[in-house]
Design a protein around this motif. Structure first.
Motif, PDB file in Angstrom:
ATOM      1  N   LEU A 186       0.842   3.851 -10.045  1.00  0.00           N
ATOM      2  CA  LEU A 186       0.636   3.378 -11.412  1.00  0.00           C
ATOM      3  C   LEU A 186       1.664   3.936 -12.387  1.00  0.00           C
ATOM      4  O   LEU A 186       1.695   3.541 -13.555  1.00  0.00           O
ATOM      5  CB  LEU A 186      -0.775   3.758 -11.890  1.00  0.00           C
ATOM      6  N   MET A 187       2.492   4.864 -11.902  1.00  0.00           N
ATOM      7  CA  MET A 187       3.477   5.516 -12.766  1.00  0.00           C
ATOM      8  C   MET A 187       4.864   4.928 -12.525  1.00  0.00           C
ATOM      9  O   MET A 187       5.276   4.780 -11.373  1.00  0.00           O
ATOM     10  CB  MET A 187       3.493   7.026 -12.492  1.00  0.00           C
ATOM     11  N   PRO A 188       5.597   4.593 -13.576  1.00  0.00           N
ATOM     12  CA  PRO A 188       6.918   3.986 -13.416  1.00  0.00           C
ATOM     13  C   PRO A 188       8.016   5.006 -13.150  1.00  0.00           C
ATOM     14  O   PRO A 188       7.837   6.206 -13.346  1.00  0.00           O
ATOM     15  CB  PRO A 188       7.142   3.302 -14.767  1.00  0.00           C
ATOM     16  N   GLN A 189       9.134   4.500 -12.661  1.00  0.00           N
ATOM     17  CA  GLN A 189      10.383   5.262 -12.523  1.00  0.00           C
ATOM     18  C   GLN A 189      10.207   6.577 -11.767  1.00  0.00           C
ATOM     19  O   GLN A 189      10.506   7.656 -12.269  1.00  0.00           O
ATOM     20  CB  GLN A 189      10.988   5.537 -13.909  1.00  0.00           C
ATOM     21  N   GLN A 190       9.716   6.451 -10.551  1.00  0.00           N
ATOM     22  CA  GLN A 190       9.568   7.619  -9.699  1.00  0.00           C
ATOM     23  C   GLN A 190      10.071   7.306  -8.282  1.00  0.00           C
ATOM     24  O   GLN A 190       9.936   6.184  -7.809  1.00  0.00           O
ATOM     25  CB  GLN A 190       8.106   8.046  -9.583  1.00  0.00           C
ATOM     26  N   VAL A 191      10.646   8.319  -7.650  1.00  0.00           N
ATOM     27  CA  VAL A 191      10.888   8.265  -6.209  1.00  0.00           C
ATOM     28  C   VAL A 191       9.819   9.145  -5.581  1.00  0.00           C
ATOM     29  O   VAL A 191       9.736  10.338  -5.876  1.00  0.00           O
ATOM     30  CB  VAL A 191      12.286   8.782  -5.831  1.00  0.00           C
ATOM     31  N   VAL A 192       8.988   8.545  -4.739  1.00  0.00           N
ATOM     32  CA  VAL A 192       7.885   9.259  -4.115  1.00  0.00           C
ATOM     33  C   VAL A 192       8.175   9.416  -2.627  1.00  0.00           C
ATOM     34  O   VAL A 192       8.284   8.425  -1.900  1.00  0.00           O
ATOM     35  CB  VAL A 192       6.550   8.514  -4.303  1.00  0.00           C
ATOM     36  N   ALA A 193       8.307  10.656  -2.179  1.00  0.00           N
ATOM     37  CA  ALA A 193       8.507  10.929  -0.759  1.00  0.00           C
ATOM     38  C   ALA A 193       7.139  11.113  -0.115  1.00  0.00           C
ATOM     39  O   ALA A 193       6.342  11.933  -0.570  1.00  0.00           O
ATOM     40  CB  ALA A 193       9.354  12.180  -0.571  1.00  0.00           C
ATOM     41  N   THR A 194       6.858  10.341   0.924  1.00  0.00           N
ATOM     42  CA  THR A 194       5.555  10.419   1.584  1.00  0.00           C
ATOM     43  C   THR A 194       5.696  11.009   2.977  1.00  0.00           C
ATOM     44  O   THR A 194       6.756  10.948   3.598  1.00  0.00           O
ATOM     45  CB  THR A 194       4.915   9.024   1.716  1.00  0.00           C
ATOM     46  N   GLY A 195       4.598  11.564   3.477  1.00  0.00           N
ATOM     47  CA  GLY A 195       4.570  12.031   4.853  1.00  0.00           C
ATOM     48  C   GLY A 195       4.517  10.842   5.799  1.00  0.00           C
ATOM     49  O   GLY A 195       4.080   9.744   5.412  1.00  0.00           O
ATOM     50  N   GLY A 196       4.949  11.043   7.036  1.00  0.00           N
ATOM     51  CA  GLY A 196       4.971   9.947   8.008  1.00  0.00           C
ATOM     52  C   GLY A 196       3.607   9.373   8.306  1.00  0.00           C
ATOM     53  O   GLY A 196       3.468   8.180   8.608  1.00  0.00           O
ATOM     54  N   GLY A 197       2.555  10.195   8.193  1.00  0.00           N
ATOM     55  CA  GLY A 197       1.213   9.722   8.495  1.00  0.00           C
ATOM     56  C   GLY A 197       0.627   8.806   7.441  1.00  0.00           C
ATOM     57  O   GLY A 197      -0.379   8.126   7.681  1.00  0.00           O
ATOM     58  N   ALA A 198       1.253   8.745   6.275  1.00  0.00           N
ATOM     59  CA  ALA A 198       0.730   7.897   5.197  1.00  0.00           C
ATOM     60  C   ALA A 198       0.761   6.420   5.557  1.00  0.00           C
ATOM     61  O   ALA A 198       0.007   5.620   4.998  1.00  0.00           O
ATOM     62  CB  ALA A 198       1.536   8.137   3.920  1.00  0.00           C
ATOM     63  N   VAL A 199       1.612   6.049   6.498  1.00  0.00           N
ATOM     64  CA  VAL A 199       1.794   4.629   6.823  1.00  0.00           C
ATOM     65  C   VAL A 199       0.643   4.067   7.644  1.00  0.00           C
ATOM     66  O   VAL A 199       0.508   2.842   7.787  1.00  0.00           O
ATOM     67  CB  VAL A 199       3.113   4.402   7.601  1.00  0.00           C
ATOM     68  N   ILE A 200      -0.195   4.929   8.208  1.00  0.00           N
ATOM     69  CA  ILE A 200      -1.244   4.460   9.118  1.00  0.00           C
ATOM     70  C   ILE A 200      -2.347   3.714   8.392  1.00  0.00           C
ATOM     71  O   ILE A 200      -2.875   2.715   8.877  1.00  0.00           O
ATOM     72  CB  ILE A 200      -1.836   5.654   9.904  1.00  0.00           C
ATOM     73  N   ARG A 201      -2.722   4.176   7.209  1.00  0.00           N
ATOM     74  CA  ARG A 201      -3.814   3.535   6.475  1.00  0.00           C
ATOM     75  C   ARG A 201      -3.312   2.293   5.730  1.00  0.00           C
ATOM     76  O   ARG A 201      -2.432   2.404   4.861  1.00  0.00           O
ATOM     77  CB  ARG A 201      -4.423   4.503   5.473  1.00  0.00           C
ATOM     78  N   PRO A 202      -3.879   1.126   6.020  1.00  0.00           N
ATOM     79  CA  PRO A 202      -3.450  -0.109   5.342  1.00  0.00           C
ATOM     80  C   PRO A 202      -3.547  -0.021   3.814  1.00  0.00           C
ATOM     81  O   PRO A 202      -2.706  -0.576   3.111  1.00  0.00           O
ATOM     82  CB  PRO A 202      -4.415  -1.167   5.900  1.00  0.00           C
ATOM     83  N   ILE A 203      -4.571   0.688   3.305  1.00  0.00           N
ATOM     84  CA  ILE A 203      -4.735   0.769   1.853  1.00  0.00           C
ATOM     85  C   ILE A 203      -3.538   1.454   1.214  1.00  0.00           C
ATOM     86  O   ILE A 203      -3.165   1.140   0.077  1.00  0.00           O
ATOM     87  CB  ILE A 203      -6.044   1.522   1.486  1.00  0.00           C
ATOM     88  N   ASN A 204      -2.905   2.371   1.934  1.00  0.00           N
ATOM     89  CA  ASN A 204      -1.733   3.055   1.373  1.00  0.00           C
ATOM     90  C   ASN A 204      -0.582   2.088   1.150  1.00  0.00           C
ATOM     91  O   ASN A 204       0.191   2.233   0.194  1.00  0.00           O
ATOM     92  CB  ASN A 204      -1.295   4.190   2.293  1.00  0.00           C
ATOM     93  N   TRP A 205      -0.468   1.089   2.025  1.00  0.00           N
ATOM     94  CA  TRP A 205       0.588   0.087   1.853  1.00  0.00           C
ATOM     95  C   TRP A 205       0.325  -0.776   0.623  1.00  0.00           C
ATOM     96  O   TRP A 205       1.259  -1.212  -0.045  1.00  0.00           O
ATOM     97  CB  TRP A 205       0.699  -0.793   3.098  1.00  0.00           C
ATOM     98  N   VAL A 206      -0.944  -0.999   0.321  1.00  0.00           N
ATOM     99  CA  VAL A 206      -1.290  -1.757  -0.888  1.00  0.00           C
ATOM    100  C   VAL A 206      -0.758  -1.023  -2.110  1.00  0.00           C
ATOM    101  O   VAL A 206      -0.178  -1.631  -3.024  1.00  0.00           O
ATOM    102  CB  VAL A 206      -2.816  -1.947  -0.999  1.00  0.00           C
ATOM    103  N   TYR A 207      -0.932   0.296  -2.130  1.00  0.00           N
ATOM    104  CA  TYR A 207      -0.448   1.100  -3.251  1.00  0.00           C
ATOM    105  C   TYR A 207       1.081   1.158  -3.271  1.00  0.00           C
ATOM    106  O   TYR A 207       1.715   0.954  -4.321  1.00  0.00           O
ATOM    107  CB  TYR A 207      -1.016   2.516  -3.166  1.00  0.00           C
ATOM    108  N   MET A 208       1.680   1.427  -2.117  1.00  0.00           N
ATOM    109  CA  MET A 208       3.135   1.592  -2.058  1.00  0.00           C
ATOM    110  C   MET A 208       3.876   0.299  -2.332  1.00  0.00           C
ATOM    111  O   MET A 208       4.995   0.297  -2.837  1.00  0.00           O
ATOM    112  CB  MET A 208       3.548   2.177  -0.707  1.00  0.00           C
ATOM    113  N   LYS A 209       3.242  -0.832  -2.014  1.00  0.00           N
ATOM    114  CA  LYS A 209       3.886  -2.121  -2.247  1.00  0.00           C
ATOM    115  C   LYS A 209       3.943  -2.486  -3.730  1.00  0.00           C
ATOM    116  O   LYS A 209       4.530  -3.502  -4.109  1.00  0.00           O
ATOM    117  CB  LYS A 209       3.164  -3.227  -1.469  1.00  0.00           C
ATOM    118  N   GLN A 210       3.344  -1.653  -4.571  1.00  0.00           N
ATOM    119  CA  GLN A 210       3.513  -1.840  -6.011  1.00  0.00           C
ATOM    120  C   GLN A 210       4.956  -1.531  -6.404  1.00  0.00           C
ATOM    121  O   GLN A 210       5.432  -1.951  -7.455  1.00  0.00           O
ATOM    122  CB  GLN A 210       2.556  -0.929  -6.787  1.00  0.00           C
TER     123      GLN A 210
END
Length: 288
Positions: free
Chosen positions: A156-180
């Motif tokens: 929800l926050m603009p103008q950020q580079v967010v580094a995620t852990g490799g395990g974040a990709v497993i949960r489909p809901i996380n992709w909903v957020y990241m695809k923003q």
């Protein structure tokens, strides 16, 4: 007045230094005129940096058409100006980077964005010293729940580079957020990852913790098992940058020879391609 910096290189640029061009000879002795630095691919950019570096060693001062002393037109120049170009097209969208934290920091500086490590964000919210402590005290599920909430908040926050852990990709809901924003996956060879983990330890990687045995073999086997589970999820990323392909394009012997700046520059180039594709698809839809 035009002054040659060396027998092989001459630099011409406008006062703003926005579009410098190089006139000289490549390593094969062929003349190359009007090379636009901002549009160089990886291999050409490396060639430019090498030729420029060698040429600048042969003279103390090189002069532009404007008469000013020239700044260093190296990888940092490329990062700064390519970052500015890409940032202007992002519409404040975040970049979610699945991969190396150091690359995320360099990328954020090039874009003029803030940088956030999602693991560190969770640690601060939970009040723990490390991800490993969270795993040990409350379990992986607790960490994953907090990780998902962190990604929701950060999306929800603009103008950020967010580094995620490799395990974040497993949960489909996380992709909903990241695809923003725009998602970028750094594809690092397992061998290189295993070598790095064996050297620094597993304090920040609880899923790879081992008590005994050869550190490299243990790390490699753990990574291999996880990669099989996550490979399909990684394919959801908008942009994938293969470090193996990048090292090859730059004529490097090993991916460990890549610098964070090398990787960040390639990420910017690939994001620019993705945005260009987005715009083309949008135009096609408007015609329907």
């Amino acid at each position: 007045m035009k002054t040659m910096c060396s027998p092989v290189l001459q630099i011409n640029a406008a006062v703003s230094l926005e579009k410098p061009t190089v006139h000289g000879f490549n390593p094969k002795g062929k003349k190359e005129d009007g090379l636009l630095v901002a549009n160089l691919n990886s291999k050409s950019r490396k060639k430019f940096n090498l030729v420029l570096s060698n040429s600048l060693k042969e003279c103390n001062v090189c002069t532009l058409d404007t008469g000013n002393s020239c700044a260093s037109l190296d990888g940092n120049w490329f990062l700064k100006h390519k970052g500015k170009e890409v940032a202007s097209c992002l519409n404040d969208r975040c970049i979610f980077l699945v991969g190396k934290t150091t690359v995320g920091k360099v990328l954020s500086e090039a874009l003029g964005y803030s940088f956030v490590d999602s693991d560190k964000y969770v640690e601060q919210v939970v009040g723990a010293a490390s991800v490993t402590e969270i795993f040990n005290e409350w379990g992986e599920a607790y960490f994953r729940d907090n990780e998902s909430e962190a990604l929701r908040t950060l999306s929800l926050m603009p103008q950020q580079v967010v580094a995620t852990g490799g395990g974040a990709v497993i949960r489909p809901i996380n992709w909903v957020y990241m695809k923003q924003g725009i998602t970028v996956y750094l594809n690092v060879p397992l061998d290189a990852l295993a070598r790095r983990i064996a050297a620094v330890g597993t304090d920040s990687r609880p899923l790879l913790h081992f008590d005994s045995g050869d550190p490299y073999i243990k790390a490699f086997m753990g990574l291999f098992t996880m990669s099989k589970k996550r490979s399909d999820s990684y394919s959801n990323a908008d942009v994938t940058v293969s470090l193996l392909d990048l090292a090859d394009s730059l004529a490097l012997e090993d991916v460990s020879d890549l610098t964070p700046a090398d990787i960040a520059a390639e990420v910017l180039v690939e994001i620019e391609k993705y945005i260009s594709g987005e715009n083309k698809r949008r135009c096609l839809c408007l015609r329907c």
